[in-house]
Design a protein around this motif. Structure first.
Motif, PDB file in Angstrom:
ATOM      1  N   GLY A 196       9.164 125.007  -6.627  1.00  0.00           N
ATOM      2  CA  GLY A 196       8.464 123.754  -6.401  1.00  0.00           C
ATOM      3  C   GLY A 196       7.947 123.096  -7.656  1.00  0.00           C
ATOM      4  O   GLY A 196       7.022 122.278  -7.609  1.00  0.00           O
ATOM      5  N   ARG A 197       8.516 123.454  -8.811  1.00  0.00           N
ATOM      6  CA  ARG A 197       8.146 122.838 -10.079  1.00  0.00           C
ATOM      7  C   ARG A 197       9.325 122.951 -11.034  1.00  0.00           C
ATOM      8  O   ARG A 197      10.297 123.652 -10.761  1.00  0.00           O
ATOM      9  CB  ARG A 197       6.908 123.518 -10.685  1.00  0.00           C
ATOM     10  CG  ARG A 197       7.059 125.009 -10.926  1.00  0.00           C
ATOM     11  CD  ARG A 197       5.771 125.626 -11.448  1.00  0.00           C
ATOM     12  NE  ARG A 197       5.812 127.074 -11.511  1.00  0.00           N
ATOM     13  CZ  ARG A 197       6.315 127.774 -12.521  1.00  0.00           C
ATOM     14  NH1 ARG A 197       6.825 127.128 -13.579  1.00  0.00           N
ATOM     15  NH2 ARG A 197       6.312 129.088 -12.506  1.00  0.00           N
ATOM     16  N   SER A 198       9.226 122.260 -12.176  1.00  0.00           N
ATOM     17  CA  SER A 198      10.320 122.259 -13.141  1.00  0.00           C
ATOM     18  C   SER A 198      10.475 123.636 -13.795  1.00  0.00           C
ATOM     19  O   SER A 198       9.559 124.134 -14.436  1.00  0.00           O
ATOM     20  CB  SER A 198      10.057 121.201 -14.223  1.00  0.00           C
ATOM     21  OG  SER A 198      11.057 121.231 -15.210  1.00  0.00           O
ATOM     22  N   VAL A 199      11.655 124.249 -13.600  1.00  0.00           N
ATOM     23  CA  VAL A 199      11.956 125.522 -14.271  1.00  0.00           C
ATOM     24  C   VAL A 199      13.333 125.490 -14.928  1.00  0.00           C
ATOM     25  O   VAL A 199      13.743 126.468 -15.546  1.00  0.00           O
ATOM     26  CB  VAL A 199      11.877 126.726 -13.294  1.00  0.00           C
ATOM     27  CG1 VAL A 199      10.478 126.887 -12.743  1.00  0.00           C
ATOM     28  CG2 VAL A 199      12.897 126.592 -12.168  1.00  0.00           C
ATOM     29  N   PHE A 200      14.056 124.384 -14.786  1.00  0.00           N
ATOM     30  CA  PHE A 200      15.402 124.299 -15.353  1.00  0.00           C
ATOM     31  C   PHE A 200      15.381 124.496 -16.867  1.00  0.00           C
ATOM     32  O   PHE A 200      16.298 125.073 -17.447  1.00  0.00           O
ATOM     33  CB  PHE A 200      16.029 122.941 -15.022  1.00  0.00           C
ATOM     34  CG  PHE A 200      17.240 123.037 -14.134  1.00  0.00           C
ATOM     35  CD1 PHE A 200      18.504 123.196 -14.677  1.00  0.00           C
ATOM     36  CD2 PHE A 200      17.118 122.964 -12.768  1.00  0.00           C
ATOM     37  CE1 PHE A 200      19.615 123.281 -13.866  1.00  0.00           C
ATOM     38  CE2 PHE A 200      18.219 123.048 -11.937  1.00  0.00           C
ATOM     39  CZ  PHE A 200      19.481 123.204 -12.488  1.00  0.00           C
ATOM     40  N   GLY A 201      14.347 124.004 -17.526  1.00  0.00           N
ATOM     41  CA  GLY A 201      14.273 124.146 -18.977  1.00  0.00           C
ATOM     42  C   GLY A 201      14.283 125.588 -19.426  1.00  0.00           C
ATOM     43  O   GLY A 201      14.876 125.926 -20.460  1.00  0.00           O
ATOM     44  N   THR A 245      17.643 123.934 -29.991  1.00  0.00           N
ATOM     45  CA  THR A 245      17.569 123.830 -28.535  1.00  0.00           C
ATOM     46  C   THR A 245      16.620 124.873 -27.950  1.00  0.00           C
ATOM     47  O   THR A 245      15.996 124.634 -26.913  1.00  0.00           O
ATOM     48  CB  THR A 245      18.963 123.978 -27.888  1.00  0.00           C
ATOM     49  OG1 THR A 245      19.451 125.299 -28.076  1.00  0.00           O
ATOM     50  CG2 THR A 245      19.949 122.980 -28.464  1.00  0.00           C
ATOM     51  N   VAL A 246      16.509 126.020 -28.610  1.00  0.00           N
ATOM     52  CA  VAL A 246      15.550 127.033 -28.149  1.00  0.00           C
ATOM     53  C   VAL A 246      14.134 126.460 -28.179  1.00  0.00           C
ATOM     54  O   VAL A 246      13.372 126.563 -27.213  1.00  0.00           O
ATOM     55  CB  VAL A 246      15.630 128.305 -29.014  1.00  0.00           C
ATOM     56  CG1 VAL A 246      14.447 129.228 -28.738  1.00  0.00           C
ATOM     57  CG2 VAL A 246      16.939 129.049 -28.761  1.00  0.00           C
ATOM     58  N   VAL A 247      13.790 125.836 -29.298  1.00  0.00           N
ATOM     59  CA  VAL A 247      12.445 125.262 -29.439  1.00  0.00           C
ATOM     60  C   VAL A 247      12.225 124.155 -28.414  1.00  0.00           C
ATOM     61  O   VAL A 247      11.200 124.105 -27.725  1.00  0.00           O
ATOM     62  CB  VAL A 247      12.238 124.727 -30.865  1.00  0.00           C
ATOM     63  CG1 VAL A 247      10.884 124.037 -30.982  1.00  0.00           C
ATOM     64  CG2 VAL A 247      12.346 125.861 -31.881  1.00  0.00           C
ATOM     65  N   GLY A 248      13.212 123.259 -28.297  1.00  0.00           N
ATOM     66  CA  GLY A 248      13.077 122.146 -27.361  1.00  0.00           C
ATOM     67  C   GLY A 248      12.973 122.600 -25.921  1.00  0.00           C
ATOM     68  O   GLY A 248      12.127 122.116 -25.154  1.00  0.00           O
ATOM     69  N   ARG A 249      13.816 123.553 -25.540  1.00  0.00           N
ATOM     70  CA  ARG A 249      13.826 123.983 -24.149  1.00  0.00           C
ATOM     71  C   ARG A 249      12.635 124.859 -23.800  1.00  0.00           C
ATOM     72  O   ARG A 249      12.232 124.930 -22.632  1.00  0.00           O
ATOM     73  CB  ARG A 249      15.145 124.681 -23.838  1.00  0.00           C
ATOM     74  CG  ARG A 249      16.265 123.661 -23.720  1.00  0.00           C
ATOM     75  CD  ARG A 249      17.641 124.258 -23.703  1.00  0.00           C
ATOM     76  NE  ARG A 249      18.628 123.191 -23.517  1.00  0.00           N
ATOM     77  CZ  ARG A 249      19.941 123.329 -23.693  1.00  0.00           C
ATOM     78  NH1 ARG A 249      20.427 124.504 -24.075  1.00  0.00           N
ATOM     79  NH2 ARG A 249      20.754 122.317 -23.496  1.00  0.00           N
ATOM     80  N   LEU A 252      17.181 120.098 -31.224  1.00  0.00           N
ATOM     81  CA  LEU A 252      15.822 119.897 -30.723  1.00  0.00           C
ATOM     82  C   LEU A 252      15.758 118.711 -29.772  1.00  0.00           C
ATOM     83  O   LEU A 252      15.123 118.775 -28.708  1.00  0.00           O
ATOM     84  CB  LEU A 252      14.868 119.681 -31.906  1.00  0.00           C
ATOM     85  CG  LEU A 252      13.382 119.544 -31.584  1.00  0.00           C
ATOM     86  CD1 LEU A 252      12.847 120.823 -30.968  1.00  0.00           C
ATOM     87  CD2 LEU A 252      12.606 119.185 -32.850  1.00  0.00           C
ATOM     88  N   GLY A 253      16.416 117.608 -30.128  1.00  0.00           N
ATOM     89  CA  GLY A 253      16.381 116.421 -29.274  1.00  0.00           C
ATOM     90  C   GLY A 253      17.292 116.529 -28.066  1.00  0.00           C
ATOM     91  O   GLY A 253      16.914 116.162 -26.944  1.00  0.00           O
ATOM     92  N   ALA A 254      18.512 117.043 -28.269  1.00  0.00           N
ATOM     93  CA  ALA A 254      19.489 117.086 -27.170  1.00  0.00           C
ATOM     94  C   ALA A 254      19.148 118.139 -26.128  1.00  0.00           C
ATOM     95  O   ALA A 254      19.614 118.067 -24.995  1.00  0.00           O
ATOM     96  CB  ALA A 254      20.884 117.358 -27.740  1.00  0.00           C
ATOM     97  N   SER A 255      18.322 119.102 -26.498  1.00  0.00           N
ATOM     98  CA  SER A 255      18.096 120.267 -25.644  1.00  0.00           C
ATOM     99  C   SER A 255      17.531 119.934 -24.280  1.00  0.00           C
ATOM    100  O   SER A 255      17.826 120.616 -23.292  1.00  0.00           O
ATOM    101  CB  SER A 255      17.151 121.240 -26.354  1.00  0.00           C
ATOM    102  OG  SER A 255      15.909 120.608 -26.642  1.00  0.00           O
ATOM    103  N   VAL A 256      16.710 118.899 -24.195  1.00  0.00           N
ATOM    104  CA  VAL A 256      16.027 118.632 -22.934  1.00  0.00           C
ATOM    105  C   VAL A 256      16.878 117.829 -21.961  1.00  0.00           C
ATOM    106  O   VAL A 256      16.589 117.794 -20.762  1.00  0.00           O
ATOM    107  CB  VAL A 256      14.703 117.874 -23.188  1.00  0.00           C
ATOM    108  CG1 VAL A 256      13.832 118.631 -24.169  1.00  0.00           C
ATOM    109  CG2 VAL A 256      14.951 116.455 -23.694  1.00  0.00           C
ATOM    110  N   LEU A 257      17.916 117.171 -22.459  1.00  0.00           N
ATOM    111  CA  LEU A 257      18.614 116.180 -21.641  1.00  0.00           C
ATOM    112  C   LEU A 257      19.454 116.795 -20.527  1.00  0.00           C
ATOM    113  O   LEU A 257      19.414 116.345 -19.381  1.00  0.00           O
ATOM    114  CB  LEU A 257      19.469 115.283 -22.535  1.00  0.00           C
ATOM    115  CG  LEU A 257      18.679 114.459 -23.555  1.00  0.00           C
ATOM    116  CD1 LEU A 257      19.619 113.694 -24.484  1.00  0.00           C
ATOM    117  CD2 LEU A 257      17.730 113.500 -22.861  1.00  0.00           C
ATOM    118  N   ALA A 258      20.257 117.820 -20.854  1.00  0.00           N
ATOM    119  CA  ALA A 258      21.128 118.411 -19.833  1.00  0.00           C
ATOM    120  C   ALA A 258      20.343 119.022 -18.673  1.00  0.00           C
ATOM    121  O   ALA A 258      20.639 118.737 -17.500  1.00  0.00           O
ATOM    122  CB  ALA A 258      22.070 119.429 -20.459  1.00  0.00           C
ATOM    123  N   PRO A 259      19.326 119.868 -18.922  1.00  0.00           N
ATOM    124  CA  PRO A 259      18.605 120.429 -17.776  1.00  0.00           C
ATOM    125  C   PRO A 259      17.913 119.384 -16.927  1.00  0.00           C
ATOM    126  O   PRO A 259      17.867 119.505 -15.698  1.00  0.00           O
ATOM    127  CB  PRO A 259      17.592 121.393 -18.420  1.00  0.00           C
ATOM    128  CG  PRO A 259      17.560 121.062 -19.867  1.00  0.00           C
ATOM    129  CD  PRO A 259      18.882 120.474 -20.200  1.00  0.00           C
TER     130      PRO A 259
END
Length: 411
Positions: free
Chosen positions: A140-145, A265-269, A317-324
């Motif tokens: 019931g909350r964001s966990v995709f990241g 991406t590790v840091v961003g996600r 870092l920037g692209a990491s959040v977009l796909a999830p």
């Protein structure tokens, strides 16, 4: 061990959100290992088999095309055997493909191995994202990241393994065998955990048709996902070659741009879920788009490989959040048929991989790798235009603060 039918919790086994999340996290990490293993060994495989630059480009495009086909094979497998069984089968197929790439005696065997890998990774992609969507509904909350964080960690580990194998002067088959072994261990460890019945998809016969209008609702997320994978394939598939050919890096150093990209991406996600809960998905997407555009420009202008490595990290870092965020938002359009929605969305994914991989490879084969990194920066405009569609549902959304800097509690 029996696998539950699609859309049906196992009987006789208590629901375990935490267990399901642990398994999904491991599989995401294994997927990151497998993709990094293929991309970071391209220079070594190319030199070992004497592949022409155009053939190398064709192979990378073929992997993406086969992944698109594998996505729909994975959808069919999910409907027959369930997402968990599909993930396990795809992992075992990827183990075979990685091993074949390493030991291929000639170009024909290598081509077959890359084709098999593409099919496996496409099936794994739709299986694991379907499972992740169900787990997020259960929480019931964001966990995709957090899942994509594991994917990125796997990519970093795999890239460093490739660099270490080159440093130790191992044959490419040795490094790929180690990475294939990681996938095999994960496949053996995969277990089925039932989720609360409300979070599972109904059986295929109970699902209403998706309808043509779903394509329209998917379009904003599809465009963002296409841009993400244009960028991702440009950095992932060709950064090692870029460092090797354009910036004169050694085989030991060449994989480091990929490692830096995945480290970014590790840091961003790691921060994605918290950022979404604090600022909202739309604001996170807009900020990420601007960062990607600036970092790609820096990568294109890099005077030497250390600068390119740092820029690649910023791109990640920037692209990491977009796909999830794309996948999570799209899955919420039709929670009762998330596997079919994600299979459709994956068409944009692989279109981006094909476009980015093909254009970058062709430009690189003519000595214009710098342009290959500068051009995708302009695509940030599409991401900015689509950002307003990334609204969270009421039970997961960040509400407008009553006063500046104050976030209202969730309803």
């Amino acid at each position: 061990m029996s696998v539950s039918a699609p859309g049906r919790a196992e009987t006789g086994r208590p629901a375990s959100k935490a267990g399901a999340r642990r398994v999904a996290t491991l599989v995401f990490a294994a997927q990151g290992v497998s993709i990094a293993a293929v991309y970071t060994t391209v220079p070594a495989v190319t030199e070992r088999l004497g592949l022409a630059p155009l053939l190398t480009t064709t192979l990378m495009v073929t992997v993406a095309l086969m992944a698109g086909a594998g996505s729909f094979l994975g959808l069919a497998a999910i409907r027959v055997a369930g997402a968990v069984a599909t993930m396990r089968g795809a992992l075992l197929t990827a183990v075979v493909a990685l091993t074949l790439i390493g030991v291929a005696p000639g170009q024909s065997t290598a081509v077959c191995a890359y084709v098999l890998f593409g099919i496996a990774i496409g099936a794994l992609d739709v299986g694991i994202n379907t499972r992740a969507a169900a787990i997020e509904r259960a929480y019931g909350r964001s966990v995709f990241g957090s899942f994509y964080l594991a994917w990125s960690v796997g990519g970093v580990v795999s890239a460093l393994l490739t660099a270490a194998a080159a440093r130790l002067e191992w044959p490419v088959a040795g490094g790929l065998a180690v990475q294939a072994g990681i996938l095999l261990v994960v496949a053996v460890c995969v277990r089925t955990h039932a989720l609360p019945a409300a979070t599972e998809s109904p059986s295929p016969s109970a699902q209403p048709p998706l309808g043509r209008r779903l394509w329209i609702r998917l379009l904003p997320f599809g465009l963002v996902l296409l841009v993400v994978y244009v960028v991702d394939s440009t950095v992932s598939a060709w950064s090692a070659v870029y460092l090797r050919r354009t910036l004169d890096a050694s085989l030991t150093v060449a994989p480091m741009a990929y490692a830096a990209y995945q480290a970014g991406t590790v840091v961003g996600r790691a921060a994605t879920d918290r950022l979404v809960q604090r600022f909202g998905a739309g604001a996170v997407v807009r900020t990420a788009a601007l960062l990607v555009a600036g970092a790609l420009t820096g990568m294109a202008a890099a005077p030497s490989w250390p600068f390119a490595v740092l820029a690649a990290g910023a791109v990640g870092l920037g692209a990491s959040v977009l796909a999830p965020l794309c996948l999570a938002s799209a899955a919420r359009l039709r929670p009762d048929a998330s596997e079919a929605v994600l299979a459709r969305l994956n068409l944009f994914n692989y279109a981006g991989v094909v476009t980015g991989g093909a254009v970058s490879g062709l430009l690189g084969s003519t000595g214009e790798f710098r342009l290959a990194y500068a051009a995708p920066a302009a695509l940030a405009v599409l991401v900015l235009a689509a950002a307003r569609h990334f609204a969270q549902p009421p039970h997961m959304a960040v509400q407008e603060p009553a006063t500046p800097g104050t976030v209202q509690p969730k309803s």
